[in-house]
Write a protein that holds these residues in place. Structure first.
Motif, short mmCIF file in Angstrom:
data_model
loop_
_atom_site.label_atom_id
_atom_site.label_comp_id
_atom_site.label_asym_id
_atom_site.label_seq_id
_atom_site.Cartn_x
_atom_site.Cartn_y
_atom_site.Cartn_z
N PHE A 84 -15.22 17.88 -57.14
CA PHE A 84 -16.44 17.75 -57.95
C PHE A 84 -16.66 19.07 -58.70
O PHE A 84 -16.76 20.13 -58.08
N ILE A 85 -16.77 19.00 -60.03
CA ILE A 85 -16.84 20.20 -60.85
C ILE A 85 -18.22 20.31 -61.51
O ILE A 85 -18.76 19.33 -62.04
N VAL A 86 -18.77 21.53 -61.49
CA VAL A 86 -20.03 21.85 -62.15
C VAL A 86 -19.81 23.10 -62.99
O VAL A 86 -19.14 24.05 -62.56
N GLY A 87 -20.38 23.12 -64.20
CA GLY A 87 -20.33 24.33 -65.02
C GLY A 87 -18.98 24.63 -65.61
O GLY A 87 -18.52 25.78 -65.54
N HIS A 88 -18.30 23.63 -66.17
CA HIS A 88 -17.03 23.82 -66.87
C HIS A 88 -15.97 24.49 -65.99
O HIS A 88 -15.18 25.32 -66.45
N GLY A 89 -15.97 24.16 -64.71
CA GLY A 89 -14.95 24.68 -63.82
C GLY A 89 -15.33 25.89 -63.01
O GLY A 89 -14.57 26.34 -62.15
N ASN A 90 -16.51 26.46 -63.26
CA ASN A 90 -16.90 27.65 -62.50
C ASN A 90 -17.28 27.32 -61.06
O ASN A 90 -17.00 28.11 -60.15
N TRP A 91 -17.89 26.17 -60.84
CA TRP A 91 -18.33 25.79 -59.50
C TRP A 91 -17.66 24.48 -59.10
O TRP A 91 -17.52 23.57 -59.92
#
Length: 330
Positions: A236-243
């Protein structure tokens, strides 16, 4: 037997190193991208437990009501990846062991691995001196010391089926950046050798704790489990791959064989789950990892459940490549 397994582990690691030439980072896709800096150094700390639970023990109800524990502890360590070489060094933190009164080296572990875009292969060696039967939550002098040493050797390979969208390096160790959420079916095959040993004096004059363990283990306390797993992972990705939050779940069935004697091959099962969550950037990454593994072995006089649970926090920093080779090799 121990020499044979050590040689096997060395051969496995040599094979992993040889994969470097063919195991390139996956090409960039809309779902993930590789990193310009692919060498790193990490610091980590965590807490590890290994627990043995006996069930259906012949003529011994005591040990079925108490957990046998490896003398594990909280730990800190450093890890580095440079080209094809991975190096890791960790140590237990004082006063955090199950039994702090046991002297000498309490635990030793070596784990080596290689991750490609579709596959991960890793091997491990663990040795724990001083298995303990805690009777209460009070200090260690209320525990029964068994005099047993537990050793295991393991080798496993994991393969994913959706490498076009799911980045295995990003999920395993933040070695790439997953840009969009994606999942994958996966399969895993693992072989583990379990060995319980005692010093000669302890075997001739067993303590009360050792007597209970001997009753449960029987005459051949060493065996090998080979298990084939199936499972699923989703990142699960949040923030364009940052989280990211990445759960894994695998379950498997396989065969068990005693290393001594002529016991028939037995059916065993295993399940494991992992949860990784953290922050990933081109230079710095931080992640928290929780791992749980449950494997049941069928011994001659009992069934033994081995449970591993590990929780650790990692902080990593990516490095460039040196302008000159290290000792002409790296």
């Amino acid at each position: 037997m121990q020499k044979l397994m050590a040689i096997t582990l060395f051969i496995g690691w040599t094979t992993l190193a040889s994969l470097h030439g063919i195991a390139q980072q996956p090409a960039d896709t809309p779902y993930f991208r590789k990193l310009a800096l692919d060498n790193d150094i990490e610091a980590y700390m965590g807490k590890y437990n290994k627990v043995f639970s006996f069930i259906r023990v012949n003529n011994d109800n005591f040990i079925t009501h108490h957990k046998l524990m490896a003398n594990t502890s909280s730990y800190i360590g450093v890890h580095a990846d440079y080209k094809w070489l991975s190096a890791d060094l960790s140590t237990g933190l004082p006063r955090t062991f199950v039994d702090n009164a046991i002297h000498g080296r309490k635990a030793l572990g070596i784990h080596l691995g290689k991750t490609t875009d579709k596959m991960r292969i890793d091997g491990g060696y663990e040795r724990f001196n001083g298995l303990v039967l805690p009777l209460t939550t009070r200090p260690a002098h209320h525990d029964l010391k068994t005099g047993f040493t537990y050793t295991d050797y393991s080798l496993q390979a994991t393969y994913i089926f959706n490498a076009g969208k799911f980045s295995l390096p990003a999920a395993m160790n933040y070695g790439a950046v997953q840009l969009r959420s994606a999942g994958t079916l996966l399969t895993n095959i693992s072989t583990t050798v379990h060995m319980f040993t005692q010093p000669a004096d302890s075997a001739r004059h067993p303590s009360p704790g050792a007597s209970h363990v001997m009753q449960a283990l029987g005459d051949h306390p060493s065996w090998m489990n080979t298990i084939v797993h199936g499972g699923y992972a989703y990142n699960f990705i949040v923030g364009h791959g940052n989280w990211s939050i990445n759960p894994w779940l695998m379950t498997g069935i396989g065969a068990q064989r005693e290393l001594k004697g002529k016991a028939a091959t037995k059916l065993v099962y295993d399940y494991r789950c992992t949860l990784t969550m953290g922050y990933n950037s081109p230079q710095v990454y931080v992640y928290l990892n929780a791992f749980y593994n449950h494997i049941e072995s069928r011994l001659r006089y009992s069934n033994l459940i081995v449970r591993d649970n590990d929780l650790w926090l990692t902080v990593g920093y990516r490095l460039g490549t040196l302008s000159h080779k290290i000792m002409g090799l790296l």
